[in-house]
Motif scaffolding. Sequence first.
Motif, PDB file in Angstrom:
ATOM      1  N   UNK A  86      33.477  37.435  27.987  1.00  0.00           N
ATOM      2  CA  UNK A  86      34.098  36.477  27.081  1.00  0.00           C
ATOM      3  C   UNK A  86      35.305  35.795  27.715  1.00  0.00           C
ATOM      4  N   UNK A  87      35.686  34.648  27.126  1.00  0.00           N
ATOM      5  CA  UNK A  87      36.976  34.034  27.414  1.00  0.00           C
ATOM      6  C   UNK A  87      37.919  34.460  26.299  1.00  0.00           C
ATOM      7  N   UNK A  88      38.987  35.154  26.653  1.00  0.00           N
ATOM      8  CA  UNK A  88      39.915  35.688  25.657  1.00  0.00           C
ATOM      9  C   UNK A  88      41.318  35.140  25.888  1.00  0.00           C
ATOM     10  N   UNK A  89      42.024  34.924  24.783  1.00  0.00           N
ATOM     11  CA  UNK A  89      43.400  34.453  24.826  1.00  0.00           C
ATOM     12  C   UNK A  89      44.291  35.464  24.128  1.00  0.00           C
ATOM     13  N   UNK A  90      45.388  35.861  24.790  1.00  0.00           N
ATOM     14  CA  UNK A  90      46.359  36.780  24.207  1.00  0.00           C
ATOM     15  C   UNK A  90      47.653  36.009  23.966  1.00  0.00           C
ATOM     16  N   UNK A  91      47.930  35.721  22.692  1.00  0.00           N
ATOM     17  CA  UNK A  91      49.086  34.909  22.303  1.00  0.00           C
ATOM     18  C   UNK A  91      50.310  35.811  22.131  1.00  0.00           C
ATOM     19  N   UNK A  92      51.406  35.462  22.787  1.00  0.00           N
ATOM     20  CA  UNK A  92      52.582  36.326  22.764  1.00  0.00           C
ATOM     21  C   UNK A  92      52.335  37.584  23.570  1.00  0.00           C
ATOM     22  N   UNK A  93      51.851  37.391  24.793  1.00  0.00           N
ATOM     23  CA  UNK A  93      51.337  38.505  25.606  1.00  0.00           C
ATOM     24  C   UNK A  93      52.435  39.407  26.160  1.00  0.00           C
ATOM     25  N   UNK A  94      53.701  38.905  26.173  1.00  0.00           N
ATOM     26  CA  UNK A  94      54.769  39.718  26.750  1.00  0.00           C
ATOM     27  C   UNK A  94      54.455  40.094  28.187  1.00  0.00           C
ATOM     28  N   UNK A  95      54.612  41.366  28.506  1.00  0.00           N
ATOM     29  CA  UNK A  95      54.372  41.849  29.858  1.00  0.00           C
ATOM     30  C   UNK A  95      52.911  42.077  30.201  1.00  0.00           C
ATOM     31  N   UNK A  96      52.015  41.807  29.258  1.00  0.00           N
ATOM     32  CA  UNK A  96      50.585  41.813  29.572  1.00  0.00           C
ATOM     33  C   UNK A  96      49.838  43.096  29.304  1.00  0.00           C
ATOM     34  N   UNK A  97      50.363  43.972  28.454  1.00  0.00           N
ATOM     35  CA  UNK A  97      49.704  45.260  28.213  1.00  0.00           C
ATOM     36  C   UNK A  97      48.298  45.072  27.649  1.00  0.00           C
ATOM     37  N   UNK A  98      48.167  44.248  26.598  1.00  0.00           N
ATOM     38  CA  UNK A  98      46.845  44.013  26.006  1.00  0.00           C
ATOM     39  C   UNK A  98      46.004  43.096  26.890  1.00  0.00           C
ATOM     40  N   UNK A  99      46.622  42.054  27.447  1.00  0.00           N
ATOM     41  CA  UNK A  99      45.888  41.125  28.325  1.00  0.00           C
ATOM     42  C   UNK A  99      45.210  41.881  29.460  1.00  0.00           C
ATOM     43  N   UNK A 145      39.235  24.969  20.767  1.00  0.00           N
ATOM     44  CA  UNK A 145      37.885  25.536  20.776  1.00  0.00           C
ATOM     45  C   UNK A 145      37.448  26.098  22.108  1.00  0.00           C
ATOM     46  N   UNK A 146      38.375  26.661  22.890  1.00  0.00           N
ATOM     47  CA  UNK A 146      38.058  27.081  24.257  1.00  0.00           C
ATOM     48  C   UNK A 146      37.820  28.585  24.416  1.00  0.00           C
ATOM     49  N   UNK A 147      38.112  29.384  23.392  1.00  0.00           N
ATOM     50  CA  UNK A 147      38.100  30.834  23.574  1.00  0.00           C
ATOM     51  C   UNK A 147      37.156  31.526  22.588  1.00  0.00           C
ATOM     52  N   UNK A 148      36.502  32.583  23.085  1.00  0.00           N
ATOM     53  CA  UNK A 148      35.612  33.385  22.237  1.00  0.00           C
ATOM     54  C   UNK A 148      36.410  34.316  21.338  1.00  0.00           C
ATOM     55  N   UNK A 149      37.523  34.821  21.870  1.00  0.00           N
ATOM     56  CA  UNK A 149      38.372  35.761  21.141  1.00  0.00           C
ATOM     57  C   UNK A 149      39.832  35.391  21.367  1.00  0.00           C
ATOM     58  N   UNK A 150      40.606  35.412  20.284  1.00  0.00           N
ATOM     59  CA  UNK A 150      42.051  35.165  20.369  1.00  0.00           C
ATOM     60  C   UNK A 150      42.769  36.339  19.723  1.00  0.00           C
ATOM     61  N   UNK A 151      43.757  36.888  20.419  1.00  0.00           N
ATOM     62  CA  UNK A 151      44.572  37.969  19.856  1.00  0.00           C
ATOM     63  C   UNK A 151      46.011  37.497  19.735  1.00  0.00           C
ATOM     64  N   UNK A 152      46.668  37.945  18.680  1.00  0.00           N
ATOM     65  CA  UNK A 152      48.085  37.629  18.457  1.00  0.00           C
ATOM     66  C   UNK A 152      48.710  38.866  17.836  1.00  0.00           C
ATOM     67  N   UNK A 153      49.198  39.762  18.679  1.00  0.00           N
ATOM     68  CA  UNK A 153      49.643  41.073  18.232  1.00  0.00           C
ATOM     69  C   UNK A 153      51.165  41.210  18.300  1.00  0.00           C
ATOM     70  N   UNK A 154      51.735  41.720  17.233  1.00  0.00           N
ATOM     71  CA  UNK A 154      53.175  41.990  17.175  1.00  0.00           C
ATOM     72  C   UNK A 154      54.001  40.750  17.495  1.00  0.00           C
ATOM     73  N   UNK A 155      53.544  39.597  17.028  1.00  0.00           N
ATOM     74  CA  UNK A 155      54.276  38.357  17.321  1.00  0.00           C
ATOM     75  C   UNK A 155      54.690  37.605  16.064  1.00  0.00           C
ATOM     76  N   UNK A 199      42.575  26.898  15.873  1.00  0.00           N
ATOM     77  CA  UNK A 199      42.124  25.728  16.636  1.00  0.00           C
ATOM     78  C   UNK A 199      41.647  26.120  18.035  1.00  0.00           C
ATOM     79  N   UNK A 200      42.206  27.181  18.575  1.00  0.00           N
ATOM     80  CA  UNK A 200      41.877  27.580  19.946  1.00  0.00           C
ATOM     81  C   UNK A 200      40.568  28.348  20.058  1.00  0.00           C
ATOM     82  N   UNK A 201      40.161  29.028  18.991  1.00  0.00           N
ATOM     83  CA  UNK A 201      38.941  29.827  19.055  1.00  0.00           C
ATOM     84  C   UNK A 201      37.720  28.945  18.785  1.00  0.00           C
ATOM     85  N   UNK A 202      36.615  29.307  19.383  1.00  0.00           N
ATOM     86  CA  UNK A 202      35.364  28.581  19.156  1.00  0.00           C
ATOM     87  C   UNK A 202      34.866  28.835  17.733  1.00  0.00           C
TER      88      UNK A 202
END
Length: 237
Positions: free
Chosen positions: A52-65, A116-126, A142-145
């Motif tokens: 998948x193409x995934x987007x992590x919004x508010x990724x911080x230091x990248x733990x989930x990404x 519409x570019x991503x299969x999955x978008x996450x936005x955790x603790x933001x 808007x960003x998710x397909x």
Amino acid sequence: MNEFVNADPAELAKFSELAHRWWDPDSEFRPLHQINPLRLEWINQLSPLEGQKALDVGCGGGILSDSMARKGAEVTGIDLASKALRVARLHALEAQTPRVQYREISVEELAQESPGSFDTVTCMEMLEHVPDPQSVVTACAHLVKPGGWVFFSTINRNAKAFALAIVGAEYLLKMLPQGTHEYAKFIRPSELAGACRNAGLDVLQVRGMQYNPLTGRYWLSGDTSVNYMFAARRLST
């Protein structure tokens, strides 16, 4: 560049000061390291990340990404905290994490650039750290397909959440630095559900996250009175 950047400079400064500690599992970010396997597995069960193409919004230091990339996703992590992003990039190099990139860009600006570019978008603790949560939810939609999944996690706003997430976690147990959260910015599930509906997202699953300070164990449950997560899909029409 958007005229309005949906970020609180004080919040960005707060997390920038701690940036060098993101990948220390015994630091202030220890809770994020501990809950990451739980939320990663939940995300992966509902929206298998392999390929998948995934987007992590508010990724911080990248733990989930980082962990989503290791599940086989092509991951983009975005944040407005420059120092945290430098830590994320450095960790990706050192750990040789495949298929992950980081960008300093707001979610609203990226939504204009790549709808519409991503299969999955996450936005955790933001959401509890921004001036306008609805703006973030709308941009994620808007960003998710069409038919794609969007995942949110945040903190409920009630007396129990104040007692546990602020008094308990920040002052008594010192799991988080004092001042990490502001009670007024906490978001009730009904409010987040309304924001999702306004953005054209259909909320399909809600999970609470609980913690036992005696055992140090986290688990998912149906109790959304403090920490909780939403799984929503973008309506295809």
